[in-house]
Design an enzyme around this catalytic site. Structure first.
Site, mmCIF file in Angstrom:
data_model
loop_
_atom_site.group_PDB
_atom_site.id
_atom_site.type_symbol
_atom_site.label_atom_id
_atom_site.label_comp_id
_atom_site.label_asym_id
_atom_site.label_seq_id
_atom_site.Cartn_x
_atom_site.Cartn_y
_atom_site.Cartn_z
ATOM 1 N N CYS A 31 -16.262 3.350 0.196
ATOM 2 C CA CYS A 31 -15.119 2.480 0.480
ATOM 3 C C CYS A 31 -14.517 2.722 1.869
ATOM 4 O O CYS A 31 -13.710 1.921 2.321
ATOM 5 C CB CYS A 31 -14.060 2.622 -0.600
ATOM 6 N N ARG A 55 -14.422 -7.088 1.841
ATOM 7 C CA ARG A 55 -12.993 -6.968 1.579
ATOM 8 C C ARG A 55 -12.284 -8.263 1.983
ATOM 9 O O ARG A 55 -11.410 -8.764 1.271
ATOM 10 C CB ARG A 55 -12.400 -5.782 2.365
ATOM 11 N N HIS A 87 -7.091 0.970 -6.850
ATOM 12 C CA HIS A 87 -7.431 0.230 -5.624
ATOM 13 C C HIS A 87 -8.202 -1.040 -6.027
ATOM 14 O O HIS A 87 -9.385 -1.180 -5.721
ATOM 15 C CB HIS A 87 -8.264 1.115 -4.716
ATOM 16 N N GLN A 139 -10.333 -3.197 -3.443
ATOM 17 C CA GLN A 139 -11.591 -2.580 -3.030
ATOM 18 C C GLN A 139 -12.702 -2.908 -4.014
ATOM 19 O O GLN A 139 -13.823 -3.241 -3.631
ATOM 20 C CB GLN A 139 -11.418 -1.062 -2.923
ATOM 21 N N ARG A 143 0.879 -1.173 0.000
ATOM 22 C CA ARG A 143 0.000 0.000 0.000
ATOM 23 C C ARG A 143 0.912 1.217 0.000
ATOM 24 O O ARG A 143 1.622 1.474 0.978
ATOM 25 C CB ARG A 143 -0.886 -0.034 1.245
ATOM 26 N N ASP A 167 -16.473 8.455 -2.202
ATOM 27 C CA ASP A 167 -15.243 8.310 -1.432
ATOM 28 C C ASP A 167 -14.941 9.679 -0.834
ATOM 29 O O ASP A 167 -15.565 10.687 -1.186
ATOM 30 C CB ASP A 167 -14.110 7.839 -2.355
#
Length: 306
Positions: free
Chosen positions: A263, A291, A129, A132, A102, A223
């Site tokens: 998210c 997830r 991402h 996600q 990440r 988001d």
């Protein structure tokens, strides 16, 4: 999914449409308990950005597969003292079975993948991402029983999540509308790649009009307006993004059975209201749970079961 064993996942475009659908099917089977896969391997987590859901969901998924997790905090490794990425990658390759990273720059992730022979997973970069969106698609499939012939509207910043949604929706035959202020549109290269994948079979719309984008949508998605590393821009962004807030008024022009996704983490009262987040159409907590299930399927597929 033997076809994925040993491969990297740096972007959703690393998968074929069939592989993506098979991953989602495997995730659903693991979640329901229909399948019980064992994978006694070691996952490394190298996170340069803060994380709650990604860190915990990857860790729990690996433990449930019977494996081990090592948290490679950059602040307590030689990475923090400037060890070159290629050196770190070649060393971790000798110790680990798989690595989730990440970070900020996509190029850093790709450098790791180049120098490490083990599978490398994009656990978030500024460009994408993908993990996600695996969870998002699993959640949508659970809600509607299908992915095709639906319309997802994303409102807010044309960021990494928007990029991966464009790719993922194009791959599964879902219409996608991205509504952003003019200066915050998604990367044009990602848009064109998504349109090439879609091959004119679905609608891909980039617009500045949140009302038109939300009308008759099946899914409204948002988001935060300022992602990690952009905190200093937050106060300047809020007035520009205010029309893109998911609130009861905007939700009312979507389809009656529309669902709401985020998210997380959320800034309640900014990109989404408290009432919508806690309302009957929110599927945000199912999305967060998924997830773990989606990433369990991904880990098992990249590593191969024992």
């Amino acid at each position: 999914m033997a076809a994925l064993t040993g491969r990297d996942l740096l972007t959703l475009a690393d998968l074929t449409a069939d592989e993506l659908q098979e991953l989602l099917q495997l995730a659903a089977q693991l979640k329901s308990g229909e399948l019980n896969i064992r994978c006694n391997k070691v996952l490394g987590l190298l996170f340069y950005k803060a994380s709650t859901r990604t860190r915990v969901s990857f860790s729990v998924a690996m433990y449930q597969l019977g494996g081990q997790v090592i948290d490679l905090n950059p602040n307590v490794t030689q990475v923090s003292r400037g060890e070159p990425v290629e050196d770190t990658a070649r060393v971790l390759d000798r110790y680990l079975d798989i690595l989730a990273i990440r970070t900020f720059e996509q190029q850093q992730l790709e450098t790791f993948a180049h120098y490490a022979q083990i599978p490398v997973i994009n656990a978030l970069t500024d460009l994408g991402h993908p993990c996600q969106i695996l969870a998002d698609l699993l959640t949508i499939q659970e809600c509607f029983g299908r992915l095709s012939d639906l319309t997802l509207t994303y409102l807010g910043d044309g960021n990494n999540v928007a990029h991966s949604l464009l790719l993922g929706c194009a791959m599964v035959g879902m219409n996608v509308r991205i509504a952003t202020p003019s200066e915050y549109k998604p990367d044009s290269t990602i848009v064109e790649k998504s349109r090439a994948i879609a091959a004119n079979k679905i609608e891909i719309t980039i617009t500045e009009d949140p009302v038109t984008a939300a009308k008759d949508a099946d899914i409204l998605y948002t988001d935060v307006w300022a992602s990690m590393g952009q905190e200093s821009e937050a106060s300047a962004r809020i007035p520009l993004f205010q029309p893109y807030q998911i609130n009861e008024e905007l939700l009312s022009i979507a389809k009656k059975q529309a669902i709401v996704l985020h998210c997380l983490p959320a800034h309640r009262g900014e990109e989404i209201t408290h009432e919508v987040m806690e309302g009957s159409q929110s599927r945000i907590w199912d999305q967060a749970e998924n997830r773990m299930h989606a990433q369990k399927a991904l880990l098992a597929s990249l590593l191969g079961a024992d």
